[in-house]
Write an enzyme that holds these catalytic residues in place. Structure first.
Site, PDB file in Angstrom:
ATOM      1  N   HIS A  33      34.034  52.546  38.969  1.00 34.78           N
ATOM      2  CA  HIS A  33      32.828  52.665  38.930  1.00 34.78           C
ATOM      3  C   HIS A  33      32.366  54.046  39.044  1.00 34.78           C
ATOM      4  O   HIS A  33      31.261  54.550  38.106  1.00 34.78           O
ATOM      5  CB  HIS A  33      32.092  51.864  39.826  1.00 34.78           C
ATOM      6  CG  HIS A  33      32.917  50.295  39.843  1.00 34.78           C
ATOM      7  ND1 HIS A  33      33.120  49.695  38.775  1.00 34.78           N
ATOM      8  CD2 HIS A  33      32.894  49.818  41.171  1.00 34.78           C
ATOM      9  CE1 HIS A  33      33.426  48.527  39.193  1.00 34.78           C
ATOM     10  NE2 HIS A  33      33.559  48.474  40.711  1.00 34.78           N
ATOM     11  N   ASP A  86      34.879  46.865  33.531  1.00 34.73           N
ATOM     12  CA  ASP A  86      34.407  47.658  34.653  1.00 34.73           C
ATOM     13  C   ASP A  86      32.812  46.966  34.581  1.00 34.73           C
ATOM     14  O   ASP A  86      32.051  47.441  33.841  1.00 34.73           O
ATOM     15  CB  ASP A  86      34.317  49.098  34.636  1.00 34.73           C
ATOM     16  CG  ASP A  86      33.420  49.778  35.711  1.00 34.73           C
ATOM     17  OD1 ASP A  86      32.791  49.177  36.232  1.00 34.73           O
ATOM     18  OD2 ASP A  86      33.941  50.829  36.109  1.00 34.73           O
ATOM     19  N   HIS A  87      32.470  46.036  35.422  1.00 33.22           N
ATOM     20  CA  HIS A  87      31.294  45.405  35.463  1.00 33.22           C
ATOM     21  C   HIS A  87      29.979  46.358  35.586  1.00 33.22           C
ATOM     22  O   HIS A  87      28.918  45.891  35.164  1.00 33.22           O
ATOM     23  CB  HIS A  87      31.115  44.289  36.035  1.00 33.22           C
ATOM     24  CG  HIS A  87      31.085  44.535  37.656  1.00 33.22           C
ATOM     25  ND1 HIS A  87      32.270  44.852  38.303  1.00 33.22           N
ATOM     26  CD2 HIS A  87      30.051  44.577  38.373  1.00 33.22           C
ATOM     27  CE1 HIS A  87      31.944  45.061  39.696  1.00 33.22           C
ATOM     28  NE2 HIS A  87      30.524  44.914  39.678  1.00 33.22           N
TER      29      HIS A  87
HETATM   30  P1  NAD Z   1      40.256  34.344  43.599  1.00 33.57           P
HETATM   31  O1  NAD Z   1      41.476  34.497  44.789  1.00 33.57           O
HETATM   32  O2  NAD Z   1      38.804  33.736  44.205  1.00 33.57           O
HETATM   33  O3  NAD Z   1      40.897  33.415  42.545  1.00 33.57           O
HETATM   34  C1  NAD Z   1      42.233  33.649  42.048  1.00 33.57           C
HETATM   35  C2  NAD Z   1      42.580  32.508  41.235  1.00 33.57           C
HETATM   36  O4  NAD Z   1      43.945  32.750  40.952  1.00 33.57           O
HETATM   37  C3  NAD Z   1      42.546  31.182  41.632  1.00 33.57           C
HETATM   38  O5  NAD Z   1      42.001  30.405  40.384  1.00 33.57           O
HETATM   39  C4  NAD Z   1      43.759  30.725  41.769  1.00 33.57           C
HETATM   40  O6  NAD Z   1      44.095  29.450  41.850  1.00 33.57           O
HETATM   41  C5  NAD Z   1      44.638  31.492  40.940  1.00 33.57           C
HETATM   42  N1  NAD Z   1      46.121  31.885  41.426  1.00 33.57           N
HETATM   43  C6  NAD Z   1      46.575  32.588  42.504  1.00 33.57           C
HETATM   44  N2  NAD Z   1      47.985  32.495  42.577  1.00 33.57           N
HETATM   45  C7  NAD Z   1      48.224  31.743  41.359  1.00 33.57           C
HETATM   46  C8  NAD Z   1      49.518  31.509  40.899  1.00 33.57           C
HETATM   47  N3  NAD Z   1      50.754  31.906  41.649  1.00 33.57           N
HETATM   48  N4  NAD Z   1      49.654  30.738  39.735  1.00 33.57           N
HETATM   49  C9  NAD Z   1      48.473  30.402  39.047  1.00 33.57           C
HETATM   50  N5  NAD Z   1      47.427  30.701  39.529  1.00 33.57           N
HETATM   51  C10 NAD Z   1      47.157  31.435  40.671  1.00 33.57           C
HETATM   52  O7  NAD Z   1      39.987  35.886  43.145  1.00 33.57           O
HETATM   53  P2  NAD Z   1      38.721  36.293  42.394  1.00 33.57           P
HETATM   54  O8  NAD Z   1      37.688  36.681  43.379  1.00 33.57           O
HETATM   55  O9  NAD Z   1      38.128  35.290  41.534  1.00 33.57           O
HETATM   56  O10 NAD Z   1      38.969  37.574  41.607  1.00 33.57           O
HETATM   57  C11 NAD Z   1      40.035  37.381  40.395  1.00 33.57           C
HETATM   58  C12 NAD Z   1      39.998  39.004  39.786  1.00 33.57           C
HETATM   59  O11 NAD Z   1      38.675  39.368  39.461  1.00 33.57           O
HETATM   60  C13 NAD Z   1      40.653  39.998  40.601  1.00 33.57           C
HETATM   61  O12 NAD Z   1      41.473  40.759  39.804  1.00 33.57           O
HETATM   62  C14 NAD Z   1      39.282  40.611  41.229  1.00 33.57           C
HETATM   63  O13 NAD Z   1      39.675  41.924  41.614  1.00 33.57           O
HETATM   64  C15 NAD Z   1      38.408  40.750  40.198  1.00 33.57           C
HETATM   65  N6  NAD Z   1      36.982  40.806  40.478  1.00 33.57           N
HETATM   66  C16 NAD Z   1      36.374  39.809  41.360  1.00 33.57           C
HETATM   67  C17 NAD Z   1      35.167  39.874  41.682  1.00 33.57           C
HETATM   68  C18 NAD Z   1      34.533  38.731  42.160  1.00 33.57           C
HETATM   69  O14 NAD Z   1      33.149  38.851  42.540  1.00 33.57           O
HETATM   70  N7  NAD Z   1      35.060  37.402  42.770  1.00 33.57           N
HETATM   71  C19 NAD Z   1      34.339  41.038  41.108  1.00 33.57           C
HETATM   72  C20 NAD Z   1      35.052  41.926  40.464  1.00 33.57           C
HETATM   73  C21 NAD Z   1      36.392  41.763  39.948  1.00 33.57           C
END
Ligand code: NAD
Length: 484
Positions: A244, A181-182
């Site tokens: 959060h 939980d950032h």
């Molecule tokens: P994103 O969609 O940008 O990235 C998803 C990744 O998963 C990519 O590398 C994609 O290639 C990979 N992927 C998708 N389907 C796939 C499959 N079938 N096989 C293998 N790889 C696959 O998502 P994100 O924004 O980086 O978020 C990732 C996680 O982090 C989520 O759980 C999100 O809730 C959490 N999160 C993200 C942020 C943020 O700022 N982006 C903040 C807090 C939490």
């Protein structure tokens, strides 16, 4: 015991081409590399669907570091990048896990990583269970320490969180799971306990005799942007409150821990959460409000966002009340509100103290305000005399971090990744804590779903403080939001 420098480890990053990895994880890893937390004996395998090469991944990481750092030592960066490898991967393909296992074993030997593994799930949450199952079935677990970092959201109800937890626990014990939980990595969230426990001025009023209510506001100015599809399965309550808001409320409301160890802090949190009051329909009607953003024209309408249903009933704003029957603030209401397309990006806590009769008549009470974002700030609102006329005026005694201090504050992800490397679980969520927050969210969701047909979703204008109904959730009708 885990060493704290040059930690030997192979990190397997599921979602290595994603937004989180690019914006947060690679810069955080680079900073930790520069601090020598990891240095010569680590390697990272980035996995994702795209058919990238090692070099292409390294190019992407280079960009991410250059975007987030003003000055970079080229040699340092080159050495850092040489530790990264790419494995094209579909989470559902068994053969890909076998390839991953081979690569991890090879890199373990090359970098003398002692069989230590960190698995980081930075992917859409629907894949978490599948990955955990394959890690187990294909024996990816190393012979040294094994840690699993899981992004949010951890489930979308108690039942689905329980299912995911069961899948994860087939390969990892509870103390190997780091549920991120950032917010727990943010400077002023980490400052809550020191403020509470080291200042007699605060500590002595931190009880239900003095505190009237606590208000948590987590507002975002952005809408759902490109994440409409995900948001439709979530909504504000699941996306922000379950994690959060609950973590912040817990730090504010929990009894004083017996020590500052992870065990003692989790015990204090658990004790509090075991005494949470689950909202009943009467409380839901009086003290909870949800809403959806809608502009005068369609420019800012949630229902017009990409991947959002035109008749969506997903809330983009939620306000409500959390209460506990234990702890120093037992019975004191914690009011929260969080939403998208609000007035501004702002995360803050206002602790409102009770009024006191006094010889000057209508003096206001004191407030203690903790500003988490976009600045790190703390202030006490106090009373003093007016200068040229009789009467009392309010003043803020303020402590704001300087720009120079702020520049030194590590990003939340850097702090939390550091804690994963040194096996400090203080700022991660235990399963038993998560269970309690999901019970609360499930109760609220169940009410809203049963209510959906009879009570229309309140709409709110973008760039304001949410629906006007949220101004009337207080137990005492004379109470109001401190931040408006
Ligand atoms: P994103 O969609 O940008 O990235 C998803 C990744 O998963 C990519 O590398 C994609 O290639 C990979 N992927 C998708 N389907 C796939 C499959 N079938 N096989 C293998 N790889 C696959 O998502 P994100 O924004 O980086 O978020 C990732 C996680 O982090 C989520 O759980 C999100 O809730 C959490 N999160 C993200 C942020 C943020 O700022 N982006 C903040 C807090 C939490």
């Amino acid at each position: 015991m885990t060493p704290t420098e040059n930690i030997p480890v192979i990190i397997i990053l599921f979602g290595g081409s994603g937004d989180l990895a690019h914006r947060k994880l690679y810069p955080a890893l680079f900073n930790l590399y520069q601090q020598n937390v990891i240095h010569d004996r680590f390697a990272v395998i980035g996995t994702a669907r795209r058919p990238w090469s090692h070099d292409y991944l390294r190019e992407q990481i280079k960009e991410s570091i250059e975007e987030t750092h003003d000055q970079v030592n080229e040699d340092d960066l080159k050495h850092f990048l040489s530790h990264f490898y790419y494995q094209s991967h579909d989470v559902t393909h068994v053969s890909h896990y076998m390839a991953l296992k081979k690569m991890a074993a090879h890199l373990d030997e090359t970098y003398h990583a002692d069989g230590n593994r960190i698995f980081y799930m930075a992917m859409a949450p629907r894949f978490f269970g599948t990955i955990a199952t394959h890690i187990n079935d294909q024996h990816l677990i190393g012979s040294g320490f094994n840690r699993l970092v899981v992004e949010k959201p951890f489930g979308r109800s108690l039942a689905s969180a329980q299912k995911l937890n069961d899948e994860i626990r087939r390969s990892f014990s509870e103390d190997q799971v780091y549920r991120i939980d950032h917010y727990l990595g943010k400077e002023m969230v980490q400052n809550i306990l020191p403020l509470r426990l080291t200042n007699p001025l605060i500590k002595n009023v931190w009880n239900h005799d003095f505190v009237k209510n606590i208000q948590i506001t987590l507002g975002e100015q952005l809408g759902v942007e490109a994440r409409g599809g995900y948001y439709e399965t979530s909504g504000a309550l699941r996306d922000m409150v379950q994690n959060h808001v609950f973590q912040i409320a817990t730090l504010l409301m929990m009894p004083e821990p017996e020590a500052l160890s992870a065990t003692a802090i989790h015990a204090a949190k658990q004790m509090l959460l075991d005494h949470i009051v689950l909202p009943d329909p009467d409380q839901m009607r009086k003290h909870f409000v949800r809403g959806q953003y809608l502009g005068n024209d369609d420019t800012f309408a949630y229902r017009k966002e990409k991947n959002v249903a035109p008749d969506s009933t997903t809330e983009t704003f939620a306000a409500g009340e959390i209460k506990f029957n234990a702890g120093p603030l037992a019975g004191v209401p914690v009011y929260f509100r969080t939403g998208k397309r609000m007035k501004e990006k702002c995360s803050r806590v206002d602790i409102v103290l009770k009024h006191m009769t006094n010889l000057y008549g209508r003096a206001h009470s004191n407030n203690i305000s903790i500003i988490i974002d976009p600045v790190s700030e703390f202030y006490l609102t106090i009373n003093g005399k007016k200068i040229q006329e009789s009467g009392i005026r309010r003043e803020d005694l303020k402590y704001r971090f300087t720009t120079a201090e702020m520049a030194q504050v590590p990003d939340g992800y850097e702090r939390l990744l550091h804690d994963v490397f040194v096996a400090d679980t203080t700022n991660f969520t235990h399963w038993s804590e998560l269970k309690r927050s999901w019970q609360f969210i499930d109760a609220a969701e169940a009410f809203w779903q049963s209510d959906e047909k009879t009570v229309p979703m309140p709409q709110y204008a973008p760039f304001k403080m949410g629906p006007k109904e949220a101004d009337h959730i207080f137990e005492n009708p004379h109470d109001h939001w401190i931040y408006r």
